[in-house]
Enzyme design. Structure first.
Site, PDB file in Angstrom:
ATOM      1  N   ALA A   1      22.266  72.535 -12.292  1.00 43.54           N
ATOM      2  CA  ALA A   1      23.122  72.210 -13.436  1.00 43.54           C
ATOM      3  C   ALA A   1      22.282  72.247 -14.709  1.00 43.54           C
ATOM      4  CB  ALA A   1      23.738  70.822 -13.258  1.00 43.54           C
ATOM      5  N   LYS A   2      22.700  73.068 -15.659  1.00 42.23           N
ATOM      6  CA  LYS A   2      21.996  73.131 -16.945  1.00 42.23           C
ATOM      7  C   LYS A   2      22.623  72.050 -17.825  1.00 42.23           C
ATOM      8  CE  LYS A   2      20.461  76.536 -20.397  1.00 42.23           C
ATOM      9  NZ  LYS A   2      19.011  76.455 -20.166  1.00 42.23           N
TER      10      LYS A   2
END
Length: 304
Positions: A156-157
């Protein structure tokens, strides 16, 4: 460093003047880091400006939001159209894009269920975020460790975990280096503060996996594909810091940086910067993003 302003920002479905794209001081994402982001680039091609790997970036934004259990108010196709509309409105030939979704004003506290999601896209003309001259960058191993994959998901960015990178970058630049190398919880190589790491030894290209705490970078994936197109053997596997010390070449890559050679790590000079394979990959990358290599034109979304 001043941020070069454009004329408009896309905010929750509308193009608004740059200076009017504002949020409330009690925005949930501002206090708790509840947001997801993408850095994407527009490159000038012979057919006009084009967004590089836009579907992949927006797909990762959507996945990141789902991992954080945030609901995006806009679908990937809607965001793609909004991206093109924004670049046209700002008149860019080439630029950096920031796709950003975060929990907004509505509730405070750690319970995230009651805050609405705000979505924004901004564009501006930004130079590379690492020095390009001088035969490569100087890198130092940080005293800070990369976030543990079981603490926050590296796939997850997300905005909050970037504090880890901010602290490491400040430590490195204060000491006179260009960038910091972060190790994972087990001491293996993870990534730099905003770029994936590659090492070349014996003609083999190697890069750490996501399990080391590294982001599954889209530029990383691009480099791996380009290397395979050049017939270069590639491996995604765990690396030790000593593997980088012993490498023939080391380089980093990311959307904001491109492909950048490393000339020294922890004051150990590398044999070549850029080395021959790094130079070939830089040329291949430049051809891909500019549309000069027809094999990779499917990565380009024309702005028109």
């Amino acid at each position: 460093m001043d941020l070069p302003e454009a004329s408009t920002i896309w905010l929750d479905g509308a193009l608004v003047p740059w200076q009017e794209a504002r949020i409330h001081v009690l925005t949930h994402g501002l206090h708790y880091g509840t947001g997801v982001l993408e850095g994407t680039r527009v490159f000038e091609t012979a057919d006009g400006p084009a967004v590089f790997r836009l579907p992949e970036h927006l797909g990762r934004l959507d996945r990141s939001a789902r991992m954080l259990r945030m609901e995006l108010p806009y679908g990937v196709d809607e965001l793609a159209k909004a991206t093109v509309d924004l670049v046209r409105a700002n008149g860019h030939r080439s630029c950096y894009l920031r796709h950003f979704a975060f929990l907004g004003y509505g509730a405070m506290g750690l319970d995230m269920r009651f805050s609405p999601t705000t979505t924004a896209i901004a564009s501006w003309e930004w130079r590379s975020q690492l020095p390009e001259g001088g035969g490569g960058i100087r890198v130092r191993t940080s005293s800070w460790r990369r976030n543990d994959p079981n603490a926050v998901p590296p796939a997850a960015k997300a905005t909050g975990p970037y504090l880890n990178s901010v602290l490491a970058r400040r430590e490195a630049t204060d000491a006179g280096y260009d960038e910091a190398l972060l190790l994972g919880a087990d001491g293996s190589v993870s990534e730099c503060t905003g770029e994936n790491v590659f090492a070349v030894r014996g003609g083999v290209l190697r890069t750490p996996p996501a399990s080391a705490g590294a982001l599954e970078g889209i530029t990383q994936d691009t480099v791996l594909a380009l290397a395979e197109g050049l017939g270069v053997p590639v491996r995604v596997e765990a690396l030790l810091r000593s593997d980088l010390y012993a490498a023939d070449e080391v380089f980093v890559c990311g959307t904001a940086a491109g492909v950048v050679p490393v000339r020294s790590l922890d004051d150990r000079e590398l044999p070549a910067a850029p080395g021959p394979l790094t130079a070939r990959l830089r040329e291949a990358y430049a051809a891909a993003v500019s549309g000069a290599d027809p094999r990779y034109r499917h990565w380009l979304t024309p702005v028109g």
